[in-house]
Design a protein around this motif. Structure first.
Motif, PDB file in Angstrom:
ATOM      1  N   PHE A  28       0.793  -6.471   8.361  1.00  0.00           N
ATOM      2  CA  PHE A  28      -0.063  -6.383   9.556  1.00  0.00           C
ATOM      3  C   PHE A  28      -0.361  -7.832   9.915  1.00  0.00           C
ATOM      4  O   PHE A  28      -1.205  -8.452   9.270  1.00  0.00           O
ATOM      5  N   ASN A  53      -9.048  -0.616  -4.399  1.00  0.00           N
ATOM      6  CA  ASN A  53      -9.307  -0.641  -2.959  1.00  0.00           C
ATOM      7  C   ASN A  53      -8.495  -1.755  -2.318  1.00  0.00           C
ATOM      8  O   ASN A  53      -8.537  -2.895  -2.785  1.00  0.00           O
ATOM      9  N   GLY A  54      -7.734  -1.389  -1.291  1.00  0.00           N
ATOM     10  CA  GLY A  54      -6.933  -2.400  -0.600  1.00  0.00           C
ATOM     11  C   GLY A  54      -5.566  -2.612  -1.231  1.00  0.00           C
ATOM     12  O   GLY A  54      -4.809  -3.479  -0.797  1.00  0.00           O
ATOM     13  N   SER A  58      -3.090   3.910   1.155  1.00  0.00           N
ATOM     14  CA  SER A  58      -3.130   4.615   2.446  1.00  0.00           C
ATOM     15  C   SER A  58      -2.026   4.106   3.364  1.00  0.00           C
ATOM     16  O   SER A  58      -1.418   4.889   4.104  1.00  0.00           O
ATOM     17  N   GLU A 181      -7.468  10.824  -1.012  1.00  0.00           N
ATOM     18  CA  GLU A 181      -8.848  10.965  -1.489  1.00  0.00           C
ATOM     19  C   GLU A 181      -9.540  12.222  -0.957  1.00  0.00           C
ATOM     20  O   GLU A 181     -10.582  12.138  -0.311  1.00  0.00           O
ATOM     21  N   HIS A 213      -9.739   8.029  -6.545  1.00  0.00           N
ATOM     22  CA  HIS A 213     -10.332   7.024  -7.432  1.00  0.00           C
ATOM     23  C   HIS A 213     -11.053   7.695  -8.590  1.00  0.00           C
ATOM     24  O   HIS A 213     -11.618   7.029  -9.446  1.00  0.00           O
ATOM     25  N   GLY A 412     -10.428   1.903   3.123  1.00  0.00           N
ATOM     26  CA  GLY A 412     -11.609   2.768   3.061  1.00  0.00           C
ATOM     27  C   GLY A 412     -12.671   2.270   2.091  1.00  0.00           C
ATOM     28  O   GLY A 412     -13.852   2.166   2.440  1.00  0.00           O
ATOM     29  N   ASN A 414     -13.127  -0.687   0.881  1.00  0.00           N
ATOM     30  CA  ASN A 414     -13.705  -1.965   1.293  1.00  0.00           C
ATOM     31  C   ASN A 414     -14.695  -1.785   2.441  1.00  0.00           C
ATOM     32  O   ASN A 414     -15.693  -2.482   2.518  1.00  0.00           O
TER      33      ASN A 414
HETATM   34  N1  LIG Z   1      -4.252  -1.577  10.775  1.00  0.00           N
HETATM   35  C1  LIG Z   1      -4.413  -2.585   9.923  1.00  0.00           C
HETATM   36  N2  LIG Z   1      -4.531  -3.852  10.364  1.00  0.00           N
HETATM   37  C2  LIG Z   1      -4.685  -4.888   9.507  1.00  0.00           C
HETATM   38  N3  LIG Z   1      -4.734  -4.739   8.163  1.00  0.00           N
HETATM   39  C3  LIG Z   1      -4.602  -3.513   7.676  1.00  0.00           C
HETATM   40  C4  LIG Z   1      -4.450  -2.354   8.501  1.00  0.00           C
HETATM   41  N4  LIG Z   1      -4.354  -1.255   7.724  1.00  0.00           N
HETATM   42  C5  LIG Z   1      -4.450  -1.706   6.465  1.00  0.00           C
HETATM   43  N5  LIG Z   1      -4.593  -3.051   6.421  1.00  0.00           N
HETATM   44  C6  LIG Z   1      -4.716  -3.880   5.226  1.00  0.00           C
HETATM   45  O1  LIG Z   1      -3.744  -3.477   4.293  1.00  0.00           O
HETATM   46  C7  LIG Z   1      -4.265  -3.550   2.963  1.00  0.00           C
HETATM   47  C8  LIG Z   1      -4.077  -2.210   2.264  1.00  0.00           C
HETATM   48  O2  LIG Z   1      -4.956  -1.266   2.835  1.00  0.00           O
HETATM   49  P1  LIG Z   1      -4.935   0.283   2.461  1.00  0.00           P
HETATM   50  O3  LIG Z   1      -5.846   0.952   3.421  1.00  0.00           O
HETATM   51  O4  LIG Z   1      -3.534   0.751   2.393  1.00  0.00           O
HETATM   52  O5  LIG Z   1      -5.572   0.246   0.994  1.00  0.00           O
HETATM   53  P2  LIG Z   1      -5.880   1.469   0.001  1.00  0.00           P
HETATM   54  O6  LIG Z   1      -5.073   1.253  -1.228  1.00  0.00           O
HETATM   55  O7  LIG Z   1      -5.710   2.749   0.701  1.00  0.00           O
HETATM   56  O8  LIG Z   1      -7.412   1.201  -0.364  1.00  0.00           O
HETATM   57  P3  LIG Z   1      -8.677   2.232  -0.527  1.00  0.00           P
HETATM   58  O9  LIG Z   1      -8.647   2.694  -1.941  1.00  0.00           O
HETATM   59  O10 LIG Z   1      -9.868   1.335  -0.302  1.00  0.00           O
HETATM   60  O11 LIG Z   1      -8.565   3.289   0.487  1.00  0.00           O
HETATM   61  C9  LIG Z   1      -5.697  -4.006   3.092  1.00  0.00           C
HETATM   62  O12 LIG Z   1      -5.764  -5.380   2.870  1.00  0.00           O
HETATM   63  C10 LIG Z   1      -6.053  -3.678   4.527  1.00  0.00           C
HETATM   64  O13 LIG Z   1      -7.055  -4.519   5.020  1.00  0.00           O
END
Ligand SMILES: Nc1ncnc2c1ncn2[C@@H]1O[C@H](COP(=O)(O)OP(=O)(O)OP(=O)(O)O)[C@@H](O)[C@H]1O
Ligand SMILES: [Mg+2]
Length: 506
Positions: A28, A53-54, A58, A181, A213, A412, A414
């Motif tokens: 991104f 997280n992150g 997702s 989740e 989680h 989510g 974060n």
């Molecule tokens: N649309 C977007 N624009 C910019 N950055 C994004 C976007 N979607 C996700 N990210 C970034 O990609 C990374 C991974 O995010 P993701 O949502 O996949 O994490 P996650 O493993 O699902 O975490 P969580 O357990 O908190 O849900 C993060 O750094 C997030 O900020």
């Protein structure tokens, strides 16, 4: 384990995969969210996807369900290489559906219209409402759901909305269903019903991808797991191959010693907050007291009306009767901001709709509570806001490259941390957390619990509403159980255990 095959798949798993994702990359802008991630899913089996997280869970699922497009990498479905999935519809046609972490429904439409939106059943060119209703009813009964099909979606709780989403993918007869989740706001009975549903889906040959989680759920639901750390692929494992500690250290890259801070056994003496005879359209005759330095839990099933109680306390839902006292003095609370000014901070369970300014920066979101607290003409300099935001980004390990980043693009968990940071920044006298660790990973939960403990040690009163029984038991000094709008029990530390809580919940 030896991971010497090209994509580091687990060689002990010899089944034919329905889905293979190889070397997936996703950026991104300057954020490299996925760096060569692999994933497989199998008919009739559940693959857990674990990571902090992150980590990118997702994002990977959004690629698989056509919500976003990968930057590079390959997708094989039933052994054949597929082109990029260009849309959700594209993925649905292939046979993939997703139940998102943040519910994505048509809020103003009825449950039944949501269930069939874009997939209406028709007869002689007209929508066949009768067979839609029949189908919906049969799926709802298999899920043990008691929701009026004509109810408008935004009248449902998050948990109910989540169940409607699950019903929707069952109705689509998807070959692979992603649960991102799903249990983060469900309580024990709903979780059990969901697990049974997943088991039935597996028996019907559906492949499942499952993100959570709550690590205790993983061996119950999943057959295999894939671990991602900071966008990198760590590996594919069979359940039982790793114990929980090994699993956590693969996820976070370090050991986590204890999940909960240790409780003190001290007697609480000074009442700091009191609710007397509160009734509204949801709850009846609620009386309770909270002591200085105490953590009081509120447990109950969905429908126990805990959120409705606290929304009424802070003036968001009209009371029919009842008084609220702070340090023996009656206070009148009319809104979130009037409550914050008086020192009562309620952290919503619904961060997306009631909580965060998704299009604003992390800095603005965190400092908002201070602005509300100061006065109508309050002002904080950008510099001070930045210092404040940075201190919480560090303390809570919020994953971001800058305090100026927009909250809506964060993961989510974060986002949840930003919501909590805002509450701590207000330095209130009473903190009420509604599902505080919703979607927060195992390591960060401990950081949040430490902040809560630090707050209560400074003499504030803490209330925690949580559907997560281990959390309620691990954190609280006392637990009030509610059932259908009434308090059914007030359990002291000695008698706080799952059996007692369930006894008064059902
Ligand atoms: N649309 C977007 N624009 C910019 N950055 C994004 C976007 N979607 C996700 N990210 C970034 O990609 C990374 C991974 O995010 P993701 O949502 O996949 O994490 P996650 O493993 O699902 O975490 P969580 O357990 O908190 O849900 C993060 O750094 C997030 O900020
Ligand atoms: Mg996520």
């Amino acid at each position: 384990m030896i991971l010497d095959n090209k994509n580091n798949f687990n060689e002990k798993i010899t089944d034919n995969p329905l889905l293979v994702l190889k070397n997936i990359n996703k950026s991104f802008g300057s954020i490299h969210a996925l760096k060569g991630v692999n994933l497989r899913a199998f008919k009739g089996k559940a693959m857990g996807i674990l990571g902090e997280n992150g980590a990118g869970k997702s994002t990977l699922m959004n690629i698989l369900s056509g919500v976003v497009q990968k930057t590079s990498g390959e997708l094989y479905w039933n052994g054949s290489l597929r082109n990029n999935l260009k849309s959700v519809k594209d993925a649905e046609q292939m046979g993939v559906s997703i139940i998102h972490q943040e519910i994505n429904c048509f809020n103003d439409m009825s449950v039944i219209d949501n269930l069939f939106a874009g997939h209406e059943k028709s007869k002689f060119g007209l929508i066949d409402y009768k067979s839609q209703k029949k189908l919906a009813k049969s799926v709802f009964s298999s899920l043990n759901l008691n929701i009026d099909l004509n109810e408008v979606m935004n009248k449902l709780t998050i948990a109910e909305q989540q169940m409607v989403e699950i019903a929707k993918s069952i109705l689509r007869r998807s070959k692979l269903i992603i649960f991102d989740e799903p249990t983060s706001s469900l309580s024990k009975t709903e979780v059990e019903a969901l697990f049974k549903t997943i088991k039935d889906l597996k028996n019907d040959g559906v492949a499942i991808c499952y993100i959570s989680h709550k690590l205790e759920e993983i061996p119950i639901v999943c057959d295999f797991i894939t671990i991602i750390r900071d966008g990198n692929y760590i590996g594919e494992f069979i359940i039982g191959e790793l114990n929980e500690d090994q699993l956590i250290s693969k996820m976070v890259g370090r050991e986590i010693i204890e999940k909960y801070p240790s409780k003190s056994n001290k007697n609480f003496e000074r009442i700091i907050f009191k609710v007397e005879n509160l009734s509204n359209n949801f709850v009846k005759n609620i009386n309770f007291e909270l002591y200085e330095g105490e953590i009081l839990g509120f447990s109950g099933l969905i429908g126990s009306q805990r959120t409705e109680l606290f929304k009424s306390i802070i003036g968001l839902i009209p009371k029919n009767s009842g008084k609220v006292f702070l340090k023996n003095k009656e206070i009148i609370l009319r809104s979130v901001s009037s409550s914050i000014k008086k020192g009562i901070y309620y952290v919503t369970e619904d961060r997306k709709n009631d909580g965060l300014l998704l299009y604003d920066s992390i800095r603005k979101n965190i400092s908002l509570s201070m602005l509300l607290k100061i006065s109508t003409f309050g002002f904080i300099s950008n510099k001070k806001e930045k210092v404040l935001a940075k201190s919480f980004i560090n303390k809570m390990s919020i994953k971001t490259t800058s305090s100026e980043n927009i909250v809506g693009s964060m993961s989510g968990g974060n986002q949840q941390k930003v919501l909590l940071a805002r509450a701590f920044a207000a330095k209130p006298k009473i903190m009420i957390f509604d599902e505080p660790s919703r979607g927060v990973d195992v390591g960060s939960r401990r950081e949040i619990y430490d902040l809560i403990y630090k707050a209560k040690d400074s003499g504030i009163g803490v209330i925690i509403i949580s559907s997560d029984l281990p959390e309620i038991i691990g954190l609280c000094n006392r637990v009030i159980v509610m059932k259908k709008g009434r308090i059914t029990s007030n359990l002291t530390q000695k008698s706080v255990n799952p059996e007692e809580i369930m006894k008064f919940s059902i």
